[in-house]
Design a protein around this motif. Structure first.
Motif, PDB file in Angstrom:
ATOM      1  N   GLN A  65       0.805  -1.216   0.000  1.00 54.67           N
ATOM      2  CA  GLN A  65       0.000   0.000   0.000  1.00 54.67           C
ATOM      3  C   GLN A  65       0.842   1.271   0.000  1.00 54.67           C
ATOM      4  O   GLN A  65       0.553   2.221  -0.742  1.00 54.67           O
ATOM      5  N   THR A  66       1.905   1.311   0.790  1.00 52.78           N
ATOM      6  CA  THR A  66       2.690   2.540   0.928  1.00 52.78           C
ATOM      7  C   THR A  66       3.305   2.952  -0.397  1.00 52.78           C
ATOM      8  O   THR A  66       3.195   4.107  -0.823  1.00 52.78           O
ATOM      9  N   TRP A  67       3.955   2.003  -1.084  1.00 47.45           N
ATOM     10  CA  TRP A  67       4.591   2.395  -2.339  1.00 47.45           C
ATOM     11  C   TRP A  67       3.588   2.527  -3.486  1.00 47.45           C
ATOM     12  O   TRP A  67       3.798   3.317  -4.404  1.00 47.45           O
ATOM     13  N   LEU A  68       2.475   1.794  -3.436  1.00 46.02           N
ATOM     14  CA  LEU A  68       1.455   1.966  -4.465  1.00 46.02           C
ATOM     15  C   LEU A  68       0.901   3.385  -4.457  1.00 46.02           C
ATOM     16  O   LEU A  68       0.522   3.931  -5.505  1.00 46.02           O
ATOM     17  N   ALA A  69       0.861   3.991  -3.267  1.00 46.58           N
ATOM     18  CA  ALA A  69       0.365   5.366  -3.177  1.00 46.58           C
ATOM     19  C   ALA A  69       1.263   6.339  -3.910  1.00 46.58           C
ATOM     20  O   ALA A  69       0.839   7.455  -4.238  1.00 46.58           O
TER      21      ALA A  69
ATOM     22  N   ARG B  33     -10.382   5.354  -7.511  1.00 46.87           N
ATOM     23  CA  ARG B  33     -11.121   4.448  -8.391  1.00 46.87           C
ATOM     24  C   ARG B  33     -10.679   3.010  -8.116  1.00 46.87           C
ATOM     25  O   ARG B  33      -9.561   2.607  -8.444  1.00 46.87           O
ATOM     26  N   VAL B  34     -11.539   2.240  -7.474  1.00 49.76           N
ATOM     27  CA  VAL B  34     -11.322   0.811  -7.250  1.00 49.76           C
ATOM     28  C   VAL B  34     -12.509   0.079  -7.845  1.00 49.76           C
ATOM     29  O   VAL B  34     -13.667   0.471  -7.616  1.00 49.76           O
TER      30      VAL B  34
ATOM     31  N   LEU C 255      -0.868   5.323 -10.979  1.00 48.52           N
ATOM     32  CA  LEU C 255      -2.003   4.472 -11.342  1.00 48.52           C
ATOM     33  C   LEU C 255      -3.305   5.246 -11.210  1.00 48.52           C
ATOM     34  O   LEU C 255      -3.530   5.951 -10.226  1.00 48.52           O
ATOM     35  N   ASN C 256      -4.179   5.079 -12.202  1.00 48.72           N
ATOM     36  CA  ASN C 256      -5.493   5.724 -12.150  1.00 48.72           C
ATOM     37  C   ASN C 256      -6.512   4.894 -11.392  1.00 48.72           C
ATOM     38  O   ASN C 256      -7.456   5.436 -10.822  1.00 48.72           O
ATOM     39  N   ARG C 257      -6.328   3.580 -11.425  1.00 53.50           N
ATOM     40  CA  ARG C 257      -7.294   2.733 -10.738  1.00 53.50           C
ATOM     41  C   ARG C 257      -6.703   1.360 -10.465  1.00 53.50           C
ATOM     42  O   ARG C 257      -5.717   0.944 -11.084  1.00 53.50           O
ATOM     43  N   VAL C 258      -7.338   0.669  -9.526  1.00 50.57           N
ATOM     44  CA  VAL C 258      -6.996  -0.711  -9.199  1.00 50.57           C
ATOM     45  C   VAL C 258      -8.249  -1.559  -9.408  1.00 50.57           C
ATOM     46  O   VAL C 258      -9.345  -1.187  -8.973  1.00 50.57           O
ATOM     47  N   LYS C 259      -8.060  -2.674 -10.088  1.00 49.48           N
ATOM     48  CA  LYS C 259      -9.178  -3.594 -10.351  1.00 49.48           C
ATOM     49  C   LYS C 259      -8.867  -4.908  -9.630  1.00 49.48           C
ATOM     50  O   LYS C 259      -7.851  -5.548  -9.919  1.00 49.48           O
ATOM     51  N   VAL C 260      -9.725  -5.274  -8.683  1.00 52.25           N
ATOM     52  CA  VAL C 260      -9.492  -6.467  -7.875  1.00 52.25           C
ATOM     53  C   VAL C 260     -10.413  -7.588  -8.336  1.00 52.25           C
ATOM     54  O   VAL C 260     -11.628  -7.393  -8.498  1.00 52.25           O
ATOM     55  N   SER C 261      -9.830  -8.765  -8.535  1.00 51.26           N
ATOM     56  CA  SER C 261     -10.607  -9.941  -8.921  1.00 51.26           C
ATOM     57  C   SER C 261     -11.288 -10.520  -7.681  1.00 51.26           C
ATOM     58  O   SER C 261     -10.624 -10.858  -6.701  1.00 51.26           O
ATOM     59  N   LEU C 262     -12.594 -10.626  -7.730  1.00 55.79           N
ATOM     60  CA  LEU C 262     -13.365 -11.178  -6.619  1.00 55.79           C
ATOM     61  C   LEU C 262     -14.311 -12.231  -7.190  1.00 55.79           C
ATOM     62  O   LEU C 262     -15.478 -11.974  -7.459  1.00 55.79           O
ATOM     63  N   HIS C 263     -13.773 -13.425  -7.360  1.00 53.55           N
ATOM     64  CA  HIS C 263     -14.523 -14.527  -7.959  1.00 53.55           C
ATOM     65  C   HIS C 263     -15.092 -15.445  -6.879  1.00 53.55           C
ATOM     66  O   HIS C 263     -15.582 -16.539  -7.196  1.00 53.55           O
TER      67      HIS C 263
ATOM     68  N   ILE D 227      -9.042  -5.164  -0.889  1.00 55.70           N
ATOM     69  CA  ILE D 227      -9.968  -4.202  -1.491  1.00 55.70           C
ATOM     70  C   ILE D 227     -10.047  -2.948  -0.627  1.00 55.70           C
ATOM     71  O   ILE D 227      -9.993  -1.819  -1.129  1.00 55.70           O
ATOM     72  N   GLU D 228     -10.152  -3.131   0.677  1.00 54.66           N
ATOM     73  CA  GLU D 228     -10.208  -1.977   1.568  1.00 54.66           C
ATOM     74  C   GLU D 228      -8.903  -1.190   1.523  1.00 54.66           C
ATOM     75  O   GLU D 228      -8.915   0.051   1.543  1.00 54.66           O
ATOM     76  N   ALA D 229      -7.767  -1.886   1.446  1.00 52.30           N
ATOM     77  CA  ALA D 229      -6.474  -1.199   1.357  1.00 52.30           C
ATOM     78  C   ALA D 229      -6.384  -0.372   0.083  1.00 52.30           C
ATOM     79  O   ALA D 229      -5.856   0.753   0.087  1.00 52.30           O
ATOM     80  N   ALA D 230      -6.900  -0.898  -1.019  1.00 50.73           N
ATOM     81  CA  ALA D 230      -6.900  -0.145  -2.278  1.00 50.73           C
ATOM     82  C   ALA D 230      -7.793   1.085  -2.166  1.00 50.73           C
ATOM     83  O   ALA D 230      -7.448   2.171  -2.646  1.00 50.73           O
ATOM     84  N   ARG D 231      -8.941   0.936  -1.513  1.00 50.33           N
ATOM     85  CA  ARG D 231      -9.862   2.071  -1.360  1.00 50.33           C
ATOM     86  C   ARG D 231      -9.249   3.193  -0.522  1.00 50.33           C
ATOM     87  O   ARG D 231      -9.590   4.368  -0.705  1.00 50.33           O
ATOM     88  N   GLU D 232      -8.362   2.842   0.391  1.00 50.14           N
ATOM     89  CA  GLU D 232      -7.716   3.847   1.229  1.00 50.14           C
ATOM     90  C   GLU D 232      -6.733   4.713   0.436  1.00 50.14           C
ATOM     91  O   GLU D 232      -6.386   5.812   0.869  1.00 50.14           O
TER      92      GLU D 232
END
Length: 344
Positions: A132-136, A181-182, A140-148, A172-177
């Protein structure tokens, strides 16, 4: 060995015909950039962007995945050159992108995408919190998480993992923080049919756009073809929730139904709406199996560029051009034109 990054390429030859490449971009065509097949789970339906899927490689040691030839500098030079040539939508995939040591040095050094371009990370979510720290610190404009899956049992059955579903949901919650756009994506399978509505409820409660996708059949998942579920049930259910529905059949890839439920966009990739085929598809023996059409250029970790998931024989090796961004972009433009015209 790391290579120097070349940004701000000199002007390409004025004789190069960019029409097919730029038309592909205008139709929302994607550049899908794979960091390699490494993944910490092993979903049975994985197509690994045309490489040997992780699960199959683990089960059968005779199945060899491609070696990695590209370093961070190669990726950055290639992405920059192709965006300058006209491509606009870049998706980072794998395997699991965050399982690759190349993810951080590439994603943090990407050039600014510009107002009409975008970068999307596609992830299984399990490593987002740790990254999360370095992704910030990426563009990136958005993260798309696979939830199958939406339970431990279904997650473990589909992904052959000992992890619990909490690892995905926390990702998913970490991406939203971090990101405005998640989005979620979910394959429609008999394996998860009992969890489709809970997944939709989860997305709507968090106001996350979600995409439901019919399974793309490949040589790697052919033995599980009976597990594919049609989109009809989810489409019928969505129609009980909203009257806001439109269809999109223009552009590349499969047609889709787009719903808005309380302001949240829900897409259903529905093969019944057709697909975008071009010249090379006309005589292809696999056309009856193809539900995608021409919608993505796939750059893999061994320097290959593939315009069709089902046709590895159409893959172009561009390793020798990675030192020359102009020649690389021109070669890609020619490859797209040849595929579009059916002359590959």
């Amino acid at each position: 060995m790391e290579v120097p990054l070349t940004l701000g390429s000199p002007a390409p030859s004025p004789t190069t015909d960019w029409t097919a490449l730029r038309s592909f971009a205008a139709l929302r065509g994607q550049l899908r950039v794979s960091f390699g097949p490494a993944c910490n789970i092993a979903c049975w339906f994985c197509h690994d962007e045309g490489d040997i899927p992780p699960g199959l490689a683990r089960r059968d040691p005779t199945k060899k995945q491609r070696p990695r030839s590209l370093c961070a500098g190669h990726y950055l030079t290639t992405i920059t050159a192709l965006m300058e040539a006209g491509l606009k939508r870049v998706y980072f995939t794998g395997g699991e992108p965050l399982a690759s040591p190349l993810a951080r040095p590439v994603l943090q050094r990407l050039p600014a995408p510009g107002p009409d371009a975008s970068y999307t990370l596609i992830t299984n979510g399990t490593r987002v919190r740790a990254s999360q720290t370095w992704l910030a610190d990426t563009p990136l404009n958005r993260v798309k998480v696979s939830l199958h899956y939406f339970s431990d049992d279904t997650f473990r059955a589909i992904a052959a993992t000992r992890l619990g579903i909490v690892a995905v949901l926390d990702g998913i919650e970490a991406a939203r923080e971090v990101f405005d756009r998640v989005e979620l994506n979910c394959l429609l399978l008999n394996d998860n049919a009992h969890e489709i509505r809970p997944i939709l409820d989860f997305a709507l409660a968090r106001r996350l756009p979600v995409q439901f996708i019919e399974l793309v059949g490949t040589d790697f998942n052919g033995d599980r073809a009976e597990s594919a579920a049609p989109a009809d049930d989810v489409v019928a259910y969505l129609r009980t929730l909203t009257v806001e529905e439109r269809t999109e059949i223009a552009g590349v890839g499969q047609g889709r139904r787009v719903f808005r439920v309380d302001g949240v966009e829900v897409e259903v990739i529905h093969r019944g709406l057709g697909r975008y085929h071009v010249g090379q598809c006309g005589t292809c023996a696999l056309r009856s199996r193809c539900v995608e059409g021409f919608w993505a250029l796939r750059l893999d970790h061994d320097g290959g560029l593939q315009p069709c998931l089902l046709r590895g024989d159409l893959r172009a090796d561009v390793k020798d051009l990675l030192h020359d961004p102009v020649r690389l972009a021109e070669a890609v433009a020619r490859h797209v034109a040849a595929f579009t015209e059916g002359t590959l």
